[in-house]
Design a protein around this motif. Structure first.
Motif, PDB file in Angstrom:
ATOM      1  N   ASP A 381       6.590   9.225  -7.124  1.00 15.07           N
ATOM      2  CA  ASP A 381       6.919   7.692  -7.183  1.00 15.07           C
ATOM      3  C   ASP A 381       5.204   7.319  -6.770  1.00 15.07           C
ATOM      4  OD1 ASP A 381       6.749   5.107  -7.144  1.00 15.07           O
ATOM      5  OD2 ASP A 381       8.527   4.942  -5.576  1.00 15.07           O
ATOM      6  N   LYS A 382       4.186   6.874  -7.646  1.00 17.64           N
ATOM      7  CA  LYS A 382       3.036   6.530  -7.504  1.00 17.64           C
ATOM      8  C   LYS A 382       2.926   5.344  -6.685  1.00 17.64           C
ATOM      9  CE  LYS A 382       2.110  10.777  -8.845  1.00 17.64           C
ATOM     10  NZ  LYS A 382       1.965  11.637  -7.522  1.00 17.64           N
ATOM     11  N   ASN A 383       3.878   4.601  -6.645  1.00 16.74           N
ATOM     12  CA  ASN A 383       3.934   3.070  -6.124  1.00 16.74           C
ATOM     13  C   ASN A 383       3.988   3.408  -4.417  1.00 16.74           C
ATOM     14  OD1 ASN A 383       3.558   1.345  -8.203  1.00 16.74           O
ATOM     15  ND2 ASN A 383       5.496   1.830  -8.876  1.00 16.74           N
ATOM     16  N   GLN A 384       4.311   4.669  -4.089  1.00 21.03           N
ATOM     17  CA  GLN A 384       4.293   4.771  -2.409  1.00 21.03           C
ATOM     18  C   GLN A 384       2.901   4.832  -1.921  1.00 21.03           C
ATOM     19  OE1 GLN A 384       7.244   4.449  -0.836  1.00 21.03           O
ATOM     20  NE2 GLN A 384       8.456   4.716  -2.913  1.00 21.03           N
ATOM     21  N   TRP A 385       3.002   4.164  -0.517  1.00 17.44           N
ATOM     22  CA  TRP A 385       1.672   4.145   0.100  1.00 17.44           C
ATOM     23  C   TRP A 385       1.422   5.076   1.064  1.00 17.44           C
ATOM     24  CZ3 TRP A 385      -1.708  -0.150  -0.274  1.00 17.44           C
ATOM     25  CH2 TRP A 385      -1.288  -1.176  -1.404  1.00 17.44           C
ATOM     26  N   LYS A 401      -0.722   4.665  -3.708  1.00 13.58           N
ATOM     27  CA  LYS A 401      -1.406   3.615  -3.077  1.00 13.58           C
ATOM     28  C   LYS A 401      -1.818   3.934  -1.769  1.00 13.58           C
ATOM     29  CE  LYS A 401       0.981   0.090  -6.255  1.00 13.58           C
ATOM     30  NZ  LYS A 401       1.558  -1.165  -6.136  1.00 13.58           N
ATOM     31  N   THR A 402      -3.071   3.192  -1.348  1.00 15.28           N
ATOM     32  CA  THR A 402      -3.781   3.652  -0.329  1.00 15.28           C
ATOM     33  C   THR A 402      -4.144   2.573   0.496  1.00 15.28           C
ATOM     34  OG1 THR A 402      -4.322   5.518  -1.481  1.00 15.28           O
ATOM     35  CG2 THR A 402      -5.672   5.166   0.405  1.00 15.28           C
ATOM     36  N   ILE A 403      -4.135   2.853   1.888  1.00 12.02           N
ATOM     37  CA  ILE A 403      -4.475   2.007   2.972  1.00 12.02           C
ATOM     38  C   ILE A 403      -5.384   3.101   3.439  1.00 12.02           C
ATOM     39  CG2 ILE A 403      -4.189   0.600   4.880  1.00 12.02           C
ATOM     40  CD1 ILE A 403      -0.865   0.717   4.218  1.00 12.02           C
ATOM     41  N   ASP A 404      -6.736   2.421   3.849  1.00 13.71           N
ATOM     42  CA  ASP A 404      -7.821   3.403   4.561  1.00 13.71           C
ATOM     43  C   ASP A 404      -8.021   2.636   6.093  1.00 13.71           C
ATOM     44  OD1 ASP A 404     -10.900   2.259   4.122  1.00 13.71           O
ATOM     45  OD2 ASP A 404      -9.360   1.210   3.220  1.00 13.71           O
ATOM     46  N   TRP A 425      -4.054   0.714  14.087  1.00 10.13           N
ATOM     47  CA  TRP A 425      -3.528   1.701  13.390  1.00 10.13           C
ATOM     48  C   TRP A 425      -2.031   1.558  13.204  1.00 10.13           C
ATOM     49  CZ3 TRP A 425      -1.136   6.288  12.231  1.00 10.13           C
ATOM     50  CH2 TRP A 425      -1.837   7.069  10.950  1.00 10.13           C
ATOM     51  N   LEU A 426      -1.380   1.473  14.600  1.00 11.13           N
ATOM     52  CA  LEU A 426      -0.090   1.352  15.047  1.00 11.13           C
ATOM     53  C   LEU A 426       0.389   0.322  14.378  1.00 11.13           C
ATOM     54  CD1 LEU A 426       2.524   2.529  16.433  1.00 11.13           C
ATOM     55  CD2 LEU A 426       1.689   1.050  18.310  1.00 11.13           C
ATOM     56  N   ASN A 427      -0.385  -0.748  14.460  1.00 11.31           N
ATOM     57  CA  ASN A 427       0.218  -2.208  13.994  1.00 11.31           C
ATOM     58  C   ASN A 427       0.483  -2.138  12.397  1.00 11.31           C
ATOM     59  OD1 ASN A 427       0.251  -3.109  16.622  1.00 11.31           O
ATOM     60  ND2 ASN A 427      -1.449  -4.016  16.687  1.00 11.31           N
ATOM     61  N   THR A 428      -0.516  -1.553  12.007  1.00 13.15           N
ATOM     62  CA  THR A 428      -0.376  -1.354  10.429  1.00 13.15           C
ATOM     63  C   THR A 428       0.759  -0.466   9.884  1.00 13.15           C
ATOM     64  OG1 THR A 428      -2.896  -1.630  10.267  1.00 13.15           O
ATOM     65  CG2 THR A 428      -1.618  -0.556   8.404  1.00 13.15           C
ATOM     66  N   VAL A 429       1.011   0.346  10.713  1.00 11.73           N
ATOM     67  CA  VAL A 429       2.289   1.413  10.367  1.00 11.73           C
ATOM     68  C   VAL A 429       3.498   0.450  10.692  1.00 11.73           C
ATOM     69  CG1 VAL A 429       3.537   3.407  11.059  1.00 11.73           C
ATOM     70  CG2 VAL A 429       1.065   3.358  11.051  1.00 11.73           C
ATOM     71  N   LYS A 430       3.645  -0.153  11.687  1.00 10.37           N
ATOM     72  CA  LYS A 430       4.872  -0.878  11.853  1.00 10.37           C
ATOM     73  C   LYS A 430       4.846  -2.118  10.923  1.00 10.37           C
ATOM     74  CE  LYS A 430       4.904  -0.299  17.062  1.00 10.37           C
ATOM     75  NZ  LYS A 430       4.939  -0.931  18.134  1.00 10.37           N
ATOM     76  N   ASN A 431       3.953  -2.869  10.580  1.00 10.18           N
ATOM     77  CA  ASN A 431       3.998  -3.876   9.563  1.00 10.18           C
ATOM     78  C   ASN A 431       4.049  -3.643   8.037  1.00 10.18           C
ATOM     79  OD1 ASN A 431       3.796  -5.584  11.875  1.00 10.18           O
ATOM     80  ND2 ASN A 431       1.494  -5.774  11.702  1.00 10.18           N
ATOM     81  N   ARG A 432       3.294  -2.467   7.871  1.00  9.96           N
ATOM     82  CA  ARG A 432       3.351  -2.074   6.289  1.00  9.96           C
ATOM     83  C   ARG A 432       4.287  -0.986   5.828  1.00  9.96           C
ATOM     84  NH1 ARG A 432      -1.982  -3.446   4.462  1.00  9.96           N
ATOM     85  NH2 ARG A 432      -1.264  -2.476   2.359  1.00  9.96           N
ATOM     86  N   ASN A 433       4.702  -0.268   7.037  1.00 13.04           N
ATOM     87  CA  ASN A 433       5.995   0.762   6.637  1.00 13.04           C
ATOM     88  C   ASN A 433       5.232   1.918   5.421  1.00 13.04           C
ATOM     89  OD1 ASN A 433       7.737   0.122   8.753  1.00 13.04           O
ATOM     90  ND2 ASN A 433       8.112  -1.837   7.482  1.00 13.04           N
ATOM     91  N   PRO A 434       4.153   2.289   5.452  1.00 14.47           N
ATOM     92  CA  PRO A 434       3.755   3.165   4.429  1.00 14.47           C
ATOM     93  C   PRO A 434       4.231   4.519   4.497  1.00 14.47           C
ATOM     94  CG  PRO A 434       2.037   3.228   6.541  1.00 14.47           C
ATOM     95  CD  PRO A 434       3.054   2.222   6.569  1.00 14.47           C
ATOM     96  N   LYS A 435       4.722   5.035   3.295  1.00 19.77           N
ATOM     97  CA  LYS A 435       5.863   6.215   3.301  1.00 19.77           C
ATOM     98  C   LYS A 435       4.990   7.499   3.945  1.00 19.77           C
ATOM     99  CE  LYS A 435       8.749   8.824   0.446  1.00 19.77           C
ATOM    100  NZ  LYS A 435       9.511   9.111  -1.015  1.00 19.77           N
ATOM    101  N   GLU A 492       5.906  11.958   6.840  1.00 18.60           N
ATOM    102  CA  GLU A 492       6.671  11.198   5.847  1.00 18.60           C
ATOM    103  C   GLU A 492       7.492  10.421   6.401  1.00 18.60           C
ATOM    104  OE1 GLU A 492       9.612  11.736   2.085  1.00 18.60           O
ATOM    105  OE2 GLU A 492       8.595  13.753   2.965  1.00 18.60           O
ATOM    106  N   LYS A 493       7.842   9.074   6.123  1.00 21.21           N
ATOM    107  CA  LYS A 493       8.666   8.060   6.962  1.00 21.21           C
ATOM    108  C   LYS A 493      10.104   8.690   6.746  1.00 21.21           C
ATOM    109  CE  LYS A 493       9.719   3.233   7.110  1.00 21.21           C
ATOM    110  NZ  LYS A 493       9.392   3.363   8.631  1.00 21.21           N
ATOM    111  N   ILE A 494      10.825   8.677   7.741  1.00 22.33           N
ATOM    112  CA  ILE A 494      12.312   9.051   7.731  1.00 22.33           C
ATOM    113  C   ILE A 494      13.037   7.937   7.322  1.00 22.33           C
ATOM    114  CG2 ILE A 494      14.162   9.938   9.240  1.00 22.33           C
ATOM    115  CD1 ILE A 494      12.172  10.790  11.385  1.00 22.33           C
ATOM    116  N   ARG A 495      14.051   8.162   6.182  1.00 26.37           N
ATOM    117  CA  ARG A 495      14.889   7.504   5.827  1.00 26.37           C
ATOM    118  C   ARG A 495      16.027   7.125   6.585  1.00 26.37           C
ATOM    119  NH1 ARG A 495      15.739   9.471  -0.684  1.00 26.37           N
ATOM    120  NH2 ARG A 495      13.776   9.205  -1.592  1.00 26.37           N
TER     121      ARG A 495
END
Length: 496
Positions: A381-385, A401-404, A425-435, A492-495
């Motif tokens: 799935d290329k729509n994953q971040w 899809k990329t967040i640098d 960095w941590l706040n981005t992970v919490k707010n954006r939930n990249p896979k 990888e994010k845990i489901r």
């Protein structure tokens, strides 16, 4: 040699210099940021938008002109086959630029030919040609401006070329400005066509940024300034300079803080320049332009704490031009001096660059590209971040899809940096939930490890030591002599 044979010497030199550079393509040494530009070009193909992630507009690349050039090469050769033709194109343009430069500083065709070869074998010349960045095009355009606009005094050149130069990189306003000032002081008259050309250049670059992206300067400039901004004490400034000045004047940057080799080169460049400009020669006009530009650009970028070595490639080779002229025009035992110069400087520099390119090509093409290819297969799935740094090889080959971390390809992370730079960095992970997270660090042992252990799982460890082998014993020795690359951990994010 006949007169017609003499005239052909620069042409022969052109092909010699070009062939040597093309051999470097075998090293697969391609700069990380080139893949940002190429992904932007492919995003334009797929979505009709200059961006990085789908239909979102963002000036992720530092160069607009090169994005369009890359776009056309993708259209012509296809996404799988455009890289080598584009790198050869860059090498051709750079070498043409060196031919134009030789016409500015020499009258004798033999000297022109030797200059083209020696100049083309310097490490920055090779990097400009084959690393995939926009500097091959830029060098060609800048030398074309000096040759056609100021030597041949063609009106079209001073009106058109500044716009193409600034559309390639907006910081070329430094080159255009230095050229104007030296011309004004030398000729004691205002070249109005060039002023109009400069106005057109500014108008084209700034209006394009404003009407397309809604910004005056490229996002890349804003993002880097925001991410790397910091107040330095006098001691910190000195430590920074001592650690990085090898980028600014030398052909190479040795892996230690104090590099006397660079100081010797800088002094010799300056002495050769002073010796040459004391002679009455029309070429002094162009020597002043390239030498003042080289120093001014490096000082400006040094003052702004610009760490990236590609900013200094063009100044490095232009500042070295007086050295080559001096060697070629020695009257006493000229052939001896030229031979010693080639054997004790050019050949070692070429060998160093070969080792560097082989090792770096392994660390980036074989290793970092491998991470992107792994993710391309792992995640369909290329729509994953994915959140990572840097945004070159891995996003390009994974197609995710990329967040640098710096915010070159995603503006939202810049807001997090403004709000809380220490924890962005941590706040981005919490707010954006990249896979996916790709980190240099072991997130399970770092600060906030509990959060990462609860929400992410370790998928794979990528280690540079696993990519230092080769069936060729010489290549393996080079890989181990100069290991290039960084260890990564993929999460990888845990489901739930």
């Amino acid at each position: 040699m006949t007169e017609s044979g003499q005239k052909k010497l620069p042409i022969f030199a052109f092909f010699i210099a070009l062939i040597v550079k093309i051999f470097f393509l075998l090293t697969h040494h391609i700069q990380e940021d080139a893949f940002i530009t190429w992904r932007v070009a492919q995003n334009l193909m797929d979505y009709g938008v200059i961006g990085f992630n789908g239909a979102t507009k963002i000036s992720s690349s530092t160069t607009h002109l090169y994005v369009f050039v890359s776009y056309f090469f993708n259209l012509i050769f296809g996404k799988e086959n455009f890289i080598e033709p584009l790198l050869i194109f860059n090498s051709i343009l750079f070498t043409i630029g060196s031919v134009l430069l030789s016409h500015l500083i020499f009258k004798d065709n033999k000297n022109k030919a030797i200059f083209i070869v020696l100049f083309g074998l310097l490490p920055p010349s090779i990097k400009i040609s084959i690393l995939g960045m926009e500097y091959g095009i830029l060098f060609f355009l800048e030398m074309a401006l000096l040759y056609y606009g100021f030597k041949k005094e063609k009106k079209w050149a001073v009106l058109l070329l500044p716009a193409l130069i600034m559309f390639t990189r907006i910081d070329t306003v430094i080159f255009l400005g230095i050229t104007f000032l030296v011309d004004l002081i030398w000729t004691k008259k205002i070249r109005w066509n060039y002023i109009f050309g400069g106005i057109i250049a500014l108008a084209v670059s700034l209006t394009f940024n404003w009407f397309y992206f809604g910004e005056v300067v490229n996002n890349t400039i804003v993002a880097k300034k925001l991410r790397y901004d910091g107040n330095f004490t006098l001691k910190q400034n000195w430590d920074f300079f001592n650690l990085n000045y090898g980028n600014f004047w030398g052909m190479i940057k040795l892996p230690n803080d104090f590099n006397p080799f660079t100081i010797i080169i800088a002094i010799f460049e300056l002495l050769c320049f002073i010796y040459l400009v004391r002679q009455r020669n029309n070429r002094n006009y162009f020597l002043w332009i390239i030498f003042v530009f080289g120093w001014v650009k490096q000082i400006i970028f040094l003052s702004q704490k610009s760490l990236f070595d590609w900013y200094y490639w063009v100044p490095q080779i232009l500042l070295f031009v007086p050295v080559i002229i001096f060697i070629l025009e020695i009257k006493e035992k000229r052939n001896l001096w030229l031979s010693l110069f080639a054997v004790y400087y050019i050949v070692p520099m070429l060998a160093f660059q070969a080792v560097h390119s082989i090792a770096t090509g392994n660390g980036e093409w074989n290793y970092r590209r491998h991470i992107g290819l792994y993710l391309d297969i792992y995640e369909k799935d290329k729509n994953q971040w994915i959140l990572l740094e840097p945004a070159g090889y891995v996003p390009y080959f994974s197609h995710l899809k990329t967040i640098d971390e710096v915010g070159l390809v995603d503006k939202d992370i810049q807001n997090e940096i403004v709000k809380d730079k220490d924890n962005y960095w941590l706040n981005t992970v919490k707010n954006r939930n990249p896979k996916y997270l790709l980190s240099y660090k072991n997130l399970f042992t770092e600060k906030d490890s509990a959060f990462y252990q609860e929400n992410y799982k370790l998928v794979k460890e990528f280690r540079i030591k696993d990519h230092l082998q080769s069936q060729n014993p010489l290549l393996e020795k080079i890989y181990r002599l100069k290991p290039s690359g960084t260890d990564y951990n993929l999460y990888e994010k845990i489901r739930k």
